[in-house]
Design a protein around this motif. Structure first.
Motif, mmCIF file in Angstrom:
data_model
loop_
_atom_site.group_PDB
_atom_site.id
_atom_site.type_symbol
_atom_site.label_atom_id
_atom_site.label_comp_id
_atom_site.label_asym_id
_atom_site.label_seq_id
_atom_site.Cartn_x
_atom_site.Cartn_y
_atom_site.Cartn_z
ATOM 1 N N SER A 75 0.666 -1.178 0.096
ATOM 2 C CA SER A 75 0.117 -0.028 0.008
ATOM 3 C C SER A 75 0.686 1.252 0.049
ATOM 4 C CB SER A 75 -0.963 -0.022 1.299
ATOM 5 O OG SER A 75 -0.119 0.252 2.366
ATOM 6 N N GLU A 76 2.081 1.392 0.556
ATOM 7 C CA GLU A 76 2.930 2.242 0.492
ATOM 8 C C GLU A 76 3.505 2.596 -0.862
ATOM 9 O OE1 GLU A 76 4.081 4.744 3.401
ATOM 10 O OE2 GLU A 76 1.796 4.244 3.275
ATOM 11 N N LEU A 77 4.012 1.536 -1.415
ATOM 12 C CA LEU A 77 4.327 1.675 -2.700
ATOM 13 C C LEU A 77 3.288 2.312 -3.704
ATOM 14 C CD1 LEU A 77 6.422 -1.735 -3.234
ATOM 15 C CD2 LEU A 77 7.308 0.416 -3.046
ATOM 16 N N THR A 78 2.126 1.924 -3.462
ATOM 17 C CA THR A 78 0.920 2.297 -4.224
ATOM 18 C C THR A 78 0.863 3.858 -4.128
ATOM 19 O OG1 THR A 78 0.106 0.154 -4.418
ATOM 20 C CG2 THR A 78 -1.283 1.860 -5.054
ATOM 21 N N ARG A 79 0.720 4.194 -2.626
ATOM 22 C CA ARG A 79 0.673 5.588 -2.324
ATOM 23 C C ARG A 79 1.458 6.581 -2.754
ATOM 24 N NH1 ARG A 79 2.321 8.792 0.644
ATOM 25 N NH2 ARG A 79 3.853 7.430 1.763
ATOM 26 N N THR A 80 2.941 6.009 -2.680
ATOM 27 C CA THR A 80 4.051 6.680 -3.338
ATOM 28 C C THR A 80 3.761 6.946 -4.886
ATOM 29 O OG1 THR A 80 5.436 5.875 -1.749
ATOM 30 C CG2 THR A 80 6.415 7.062 -3.439
ATOM 31 N N TRP A 81 3.535 5.965 -5.388
ATOM 32 C CA TRP A 81 3.368 6.048 -6.991
ATOM 33 C C TRP A 81 2.323 7.027 -7.285
ATOM 34 C CZ3 TRP A 81 -0.297 2.793 -9.962
ATOM 35 C CH2 TRP A 81 -0.199 3.015 -11.373
ATOM 36 N N LYS A 82 1.124 6.596 -6.794
ATOM 37 C CA LYS A 82 -0.046 7.586 -7.198
ATOM 38 C C LYS A 82 -0.005 8.919 -6.731
ATOM 39 C CE LYS A 82 -3.303 3.943 -7.465
ATOM 40 N NZ LYS A 82 -4.682 3.264 -7.333
ATOM 41 N N GLN A 83 0.418 9.355 -5.095
ATOM 42 C CA GLN A 83 0.300 10.594 -4.976
ATOM 43 C C GLN A 83 1.454 11.469 -4.765
ATOM 44 O OE1 GLN A 83 -0.736 10.236 -0.773
ATOM 45 N NE2 GLN A 83 -2.697 9.313 -1.299
ATOM 46 N N GLU A 84 2.719 10.874 -5.138
ATOM 47 C CA GLU A 84 3.962 11.573 -4.812
ATOM 48 C C GLU A 84 4.551 11.265 -6.468
ATOM 49 O OE1 GLU A 84 6.671 10.316 -1.810
ATOM 50 O OE2 GLU A 84 5.286 10.573 -0.522
ATOM 51 N N LEU A 85 4.032 10.606 -7.394
ATOM 52 C CA LEU A 85 4.604 10.466 -8.575
ATOM 53 C C LEU A 85 3.535 10.608 -9.575
ATOM 54 C CD1 LEU A 85 7.178 7.936 -8.196
ATOM 55 C CD2 LEU A 85 7.738 10.242 -8.238
ATOM 56 N N GLY A 86 2.532 10.977 -9.203
ATOM 57 C CA GLY A 86 1.249 11.314 -9.973
ATOM 58 C C GLY A 86 0.667 10.066 -10.764
ATOM 59 N N GLY A 87 0.854 9.025 -10.260
ATOM 60 C CA GLY A 87 0.496 7.636 -10.884
ATOM 61 C C GLY A 87 0.569 7.366 -12.505
ATOM 62 N N LEU A 88 1.688 8.067 -12.788
ATOM 63 C CA LEU A 88 2.139 8.177 -14.103
ATOM 64 C C LEU A 88 2.519 6.511 -14.514
ATOM 65 C CD1 LEU A 88 4.161 11.437 -14.757
ATOM 66 C CD2 LEU A 88 1.700 10.926 -15.572
ATOM 67 N N PRO A 89 2.270 5.986 -15.586
ATOM 68 C CA PRO A 89 2.476 4.618 -15.838
ATOM 69 C C PRO A 89 4.017 4.498 -15.871
ATOM 70 C CG PRO A 89 0.890 5.118 -17.168
ATOM 71 C CD PRO A 89 1.095 6.190 -16.473
ATOM 72 N N ALA A 90 4.723 5.337 -16.417
ATOM 73 C CA ALA A 90 6.409 5.628 -16.411
ATOM 74 C C ALA A 90 6.869 5.397 -15.007
ATOM 75 C CB ALA A 90 6.719 6.761 -17.398
ATOM 76 N N CYS A 91 6.172 5.989 -14.164
ATOM 77 C CA CYS A 91 6.570 5.893 -12.770
ATOM 78 C C CYS A 91 6.235 4.898 -11.828
ATOM 79 C CB CYS A 91 6.130 7.252 -12.148
ATOM 80 S SG CYS A 91 6.482 8.815 -12.973
#
Length: 179
Positions: A75-91
């Motif tokens: 859940s932390e990895l998903t939160r970081t990807w979505k909230q801090e990296l904008g949920g961009l597929p490349a991120c």
């Protein structure tokens, strides 16, 4: 007015005796016993491979960790990807968590970072994380890039056994030995 040495010495000895007896009585009658720490957890050490977690999260990620901690990491990895990296597929593969040690009674130490990727403009950077179970769930209780204040570690009852061997007390770095 002067006092003779014959009077001064016995008076000082009597005062010293009263202070010693009073101090000993106060120390034994009003001091609370030091709290005992009974830790039931087992320390798990992770190496680079079995302590690594990245998206997409698989059974290969932190396999030795308890299921509750693995769910938290995912859940932390998903939160970081979505909230801090904008949920961009490349991120998606940029967020990383590396676990160094974990106590099965609810404490863990590791790193949270995002791998710099050219295709992910906001990636890069990280910090050391200390996680603990609070109110029945894993939480990050400390995230830092420097030595932590001793009182903060003690407030969260963080065991030194995780691999935390120093902390700040005032402006000085001192050994950390919390059980």
């Amino acid at each position: 007015m002067s006092t003779s040495p014959r009077v001064t010495v016995p008076v000082l000895l009597l005062v010293a005796l009263v202070l010693v007896l009073t101090g000993a009585r106060l120390a034994t009658s009003s001091a609370a016993p030091a709290p005992e720490h009974h830790r039931d957890g087992t320390l798990l050490d992770f190496d680079r491979k079995d302590g690594r977690a990245v998206l997409p999260f698989t059974s290969e990620d932190v396999p030795k960790a308890p299921a509750s901690f693995r769910r938290f990491v995912r859940s932390e990895l998903t939160r970081t990807w979505k909230q801090e990296l904008g949920g961009l597929p490349a991120c998606r593969t940029s967020p990383r968590i590396t676990v160094d040690t974990l106590r099965t009674d609810g404490f863990a130490l590791g790193d949270v970072f995002s791998k710099p990727l050219k295709s992910c403009p906001n990636s890069g950077g990280g910090y050391i994380a200390i996680w603990a179970i609070r109110k029945g769930a894993w939480k990050q209780v400390i995230g830092t890039q420097e030595v932590v204040d001793c009182s903060r570690l003690e407030r969260f009852d963080i065991p030194a056994e995780l691999g935390i061997d120093q902390c700040y007390e005032g402006n000085e770095v001192v050994p950390y030995t919390h059980p």
